[in-house]
Design a protein around this motif. Structure first.
Motif, PDB file in Angstrom:
ATOM      1  N   ASP A 139       2.016   3.918   4.506  1.00  0.00           N
ATOM      2  CA  ASP A 139       1.008   4.536   3.658  1.00  0.00           C
ATOM      3  C   ASP A 139       1.683   5.673   2.875  1.00  0.00           C
ATOM      4  O   ASP A 139       1.147   6.756   2.747  1.00  0.00           O
ATOM      5  N   HIS A 153       1.309   5.282  -2.292  1.00  0.00           N
ATOM      6  CA  HIS A 153       0.805   6.183  -3.335  1.00  0.00           C
ATOM      7  C   HIS A 153       2.009   6.660  -4.133  1.00  0.00           C
ATOM      8  O   HIS A 153       2.807   7.457  -3.643  1.00  0.00           O
ATOM      9  N   HIS A 189       0.848  -1.204   0.000  1.00  0.00           N
ATOM     10  CA  HIS A 189       0.000   0.000   0.000  1.00  0.00           C
ATOM     11  C   HIS A 189       0.879   1.248   0.000  1.00  0.00           C
ATOM     12  O   HIS A 189       1.467   1.612   1.018  1.00  0.00           O
ATOM     13  N   ASN A 193       1.840   9.244   3.291  1.00  0.00           N
ATOM     14  CA  ASN A 193       0.932   9.857   4.272  1.00  0.00           C
ATOM     15  C   ASN A 193       1.439   9.865   5.706  1.00  0.00           C
ATOM     16  O   ASN A 193       1.195  10.808   6.450  1.00  0.00           O
ATOM     17  N   HIS A 220      -3.612   1.186   6.478  1.00  0.00           N
ATOM     18  CA  HIS A 220      -3.174   2.185   7.474  1.00  0.00           C
ATOM     19  C   HIS A 220      -4.021   2.175   8.743  1.00  0.00           C
ATOM     20  O   HIS A 220      -4.590   3.186   9.153  1.00  0.00           O
TER      21      HIS A 220
HETATM   22 ZN    ZN Z   1      -3.185   5.161   1.427  1.00  0.00          ZN
END
Ligand code: ZN
Ligand code: MFN
Ligand code: ZN
Length: 569
Positions: free
Chosen positions: A387, A59, A57, A390, A273
């Motif tokens: 994440d 981005h 996971h 994040n 997350h």
């Molecule tokens: Zn995420």
């Protein structure tokens, strides 16, 4: 070409190999169990050998990354390197440029990274970016949890049409599985609102978050997708969100796994997350840790797996399809904030976040992440993530590994006040002396993510699997990870070798070869007629309300870099 990695110390949890001194062989891109006398010998005596890392996971590609880079030039100025004979220049810390993203994962010994949120309407763009991230295999997860058609079908409990819609949309977006972000909440954001609990409805849709989640889980299992639904629950980042998190997990406990899916994975829901969903209290002033309670649920139930989203205590950039949550964060921090709102389907918010050990709330978040790792008994149920970006950049994985392997280091941080006293006052972290070993680390960063995604070609050193291998300059028989935590971080920071599909990409801690990325997508077979029926049904609506013409919407084959098509029937 044939190779033999000689005399390494191997950690391969899928094959229950725990620190055995042995050779690993590969030929023509695959792991094999023997090679000829002509094989090239790579001496890795007493070094750690593991399957290459799998990030379940992160981005890394898509429109919100581009917006993040554009509006944070201060981030782009960090981590700048000049181009070399082999490499392009790099830039960025929390939102590295595409080439830098690939190089940095490769230096960490990773081979596969899942892009966790692809807006179907911008899938073409996402795939264009994936094509420019070298070294990795990158499946992308299209967003379904706020889709108008999905919400309409869920309201009618029409699971078959959702399944057909999903099958069609995975082909159209070249996606891997079902991603759900704040179900009904991003739709509410279109009206300046949000939803908080699983029983809240999307405005004007008369359907609850829970109904959307359960319907998508059933459709997922009807199709026998290799991965389960992958959910970012409602109420992210809000004190008192524990009941919503547990209700979300509990909503699917009676959903039956597809019979074929059951052969390759255990869960029917992967919660991402989880750290951001484990807060008690009524406000940040009285917030506390819900990690123990949430972990207890995960320990008791086999239908759930998770990744953590560990806060690394860095300045980073947050970006999520959960746009209303980013607006809340903007109101708290006052930092510059932007929206990337995509009509009909998804939303996105982007805002910098400066996590600091001096800040009580950020310390609480840091401690809760570690508590989850330590309270969840079975490492096969919990994956290593930040994440990215994040909770912090993926380049901090080695530091997180050192925290997990060293109670000594955790206590040092607490006692030396490198982190705020809330870590001690409001969480159980200081009472947890569990320490991960190398086998546990290999599980949470390789074997478990592979099983959770239903990958049957990677995540293990099984003959016939892709030769995706990492070698680290750490001698497990000579190091005490608890005391020598700094060496653990250093050792995992850059691999001695990273091997992808049998090609040596990193050698002696340097990138020696640049390889094109590959996209992995799921092709559902046998549903073509149902897919056409659903497409015919929605087309008038699509034509009237979407801002692109249908002809411009699907991702054509030439947009997908080196596809690895997983056929499911
Ligand atoms: Zn995420
Ligand atoms: C996921 O996308 C994803 O998510 C995730 O920052 C994300 O200051 C994006 O306004 C966050 N702080 C407080 O209210 C804290 C209370 C504070 C106070 O103001 O009173 N208390 C103290 O300072 C303590 C001092 C006393 C003590 O007890 O020590 C808020 C504020 C905040 C809180 C701000 N929240 C946001 C966190 C959430 C989500 C970040 C990121 C998030 C990003 N995915 O002697 C004594 O004891 C003295 C006591 C002390 C004293 O009073 O001085 C996508 O895909
Ligand atoms: Zn998320």
């Amino acid at each position: 070409m044939e190779y033999i990695l000689k005399n390494g110390i191997v950690y391969d949890p899928a094959n229950e190999i725990n620190g055995e001194k042995m050779d690993v062989m590969f030929k023509d891109g695959l792991i094999v169990d023997n090679v000829s006398a002509d094989a090239e010998v790579l001496d890795v005596t007493d070094k750690i050998v593991m399957p290459a890392g799998i990030d379940p996971h992160a981005h890394v590609a898509g429109p919100k990354l581009v917006v993040g880079r554009l509006y944070r030039p201060e981030d782009s100025r960090r981590g700048v390197t000049q181009k070399t004979k082999v490499l392009r220049s790099e830039s960025g810390f929390s939102i590295p440029s595409c080439p830098a993203t690939g190089y940095r994962y490769s230096r960490l010994g990773y081979g596969t990274v899942v892009e966790a949120a692809m807006p179907p309407l911008e899938a073409k763009h996402t795939h264009e970016e994936i094509a420019t991230i070298p070294q990795l295999d990158i499946p992308a997860m299209p967003l379904f949890g706020n889709n108008w058609f999905v919400m309409e079908y869920a309201k009618d409990n029409n699971i078959e049409d959702i399944a057909a819609f999903v099958a069609a949309w995975l082909k159209i977006s070249k996606g891997y599985g079902i991603k759900i972000v704040n179900p009904c909440g991003s739709e509410a954001w279109g009206w300046g609102m949000n939803v908080h609990g699983v029983n809240d409805k999307a405005p004007y849709f008369d359907v609850t978050s829970k109904e959307v989640i359960v319907a998508l889980a059933k459709a997922n299992e009807m199709l026998n997708l290799p991965h389960s639904i992958h959910i970012h629950p409602n109420d992210l980042g809000h004190p008192g969100n524990v009941p919503t998190t547990i209700e979300t997990m509990d909503a699917v406990k009676d959903v039956k796994k597809g019979s074929k899916a059951a052969e390759i994975r255990d869960q029917v829901m992967h919660v991402c997350h989880l750290q951001f969903h484990s807060y008690t209290g009524n406000s940040w002033k009285d917030a506390g840790s819900g990690a123990e309670e949430v972990a207890k649920y995960v320990n008791k139930h086999d239908h759930i797996t998770c990744d953590v989203g560990q806060v690394t205590l860095d300045e980073t950039t947050t970006m999520t399809a959960d746009a209303p949550m980013e607006y809340d964060l903007f109101k708290l921090s006052g930092l510059k904030w932007t929206n990337k709102d995509i009509e009909c389907e998804t939303a996105a918010g982007i805002i910098p976040c400066i996590y600091s050990g001096k800040n009580p709330v950020n310390t609480l978040q840091w401690a809760i992440g570690l508590e989850l790792f330590l309270h969840i008994d079975d490492p096969w149920k919990v994956c290593l993530t930040t994440d990215h970006p994040n909770a912090g950049p993926f380049t901090r994985y080695p530091r997180i590994i050192s925290w997990l392997m060293s109670n000594y280091r955790r206590m040092e941080m607490i006692e030396n006040r490198e982190v705020h006293k809330w870590a001690e006052k409001r969480t159980t972290l200081a009472t947890l002396d569990r320490e991960y070993d190398f086998y546990d680390i290999a599980t949470i960063s390789r074997a478990a993510p592979a099983r959770i995604y239903g990958f049957t070609d990677r995540g293990a050193l099984t003959p016939g699997y892709r030769a995706d291998i990492a070698v680290y300059d750490i001698n497990p028989n000579e190091i005490d990870p608890s005391r020598q935590y700094a060496e653990i971080e250093k050792g995992f920071n850059v691999a001695d070798y990273t091997i992808k599909d049998g090609q040596i990409l990193v050698k002696d801690k340097e990138i020696v070869k640049v390889k094109e990325s590959q996209n992995i997508w799921v092709n559902v077979k046998g549903w073509e007629q149902n897919e056409q029926k659903v497409l015919d049904n929605i087309m008038p609506f699509f034509t009237q309300y979407y801002s692109v013409k249908w002809e411009n919407y699907p991702v054509h084959d030439h947009y997908v870099s080196n596809p690895i098509r997983v056929d499911v029937d």
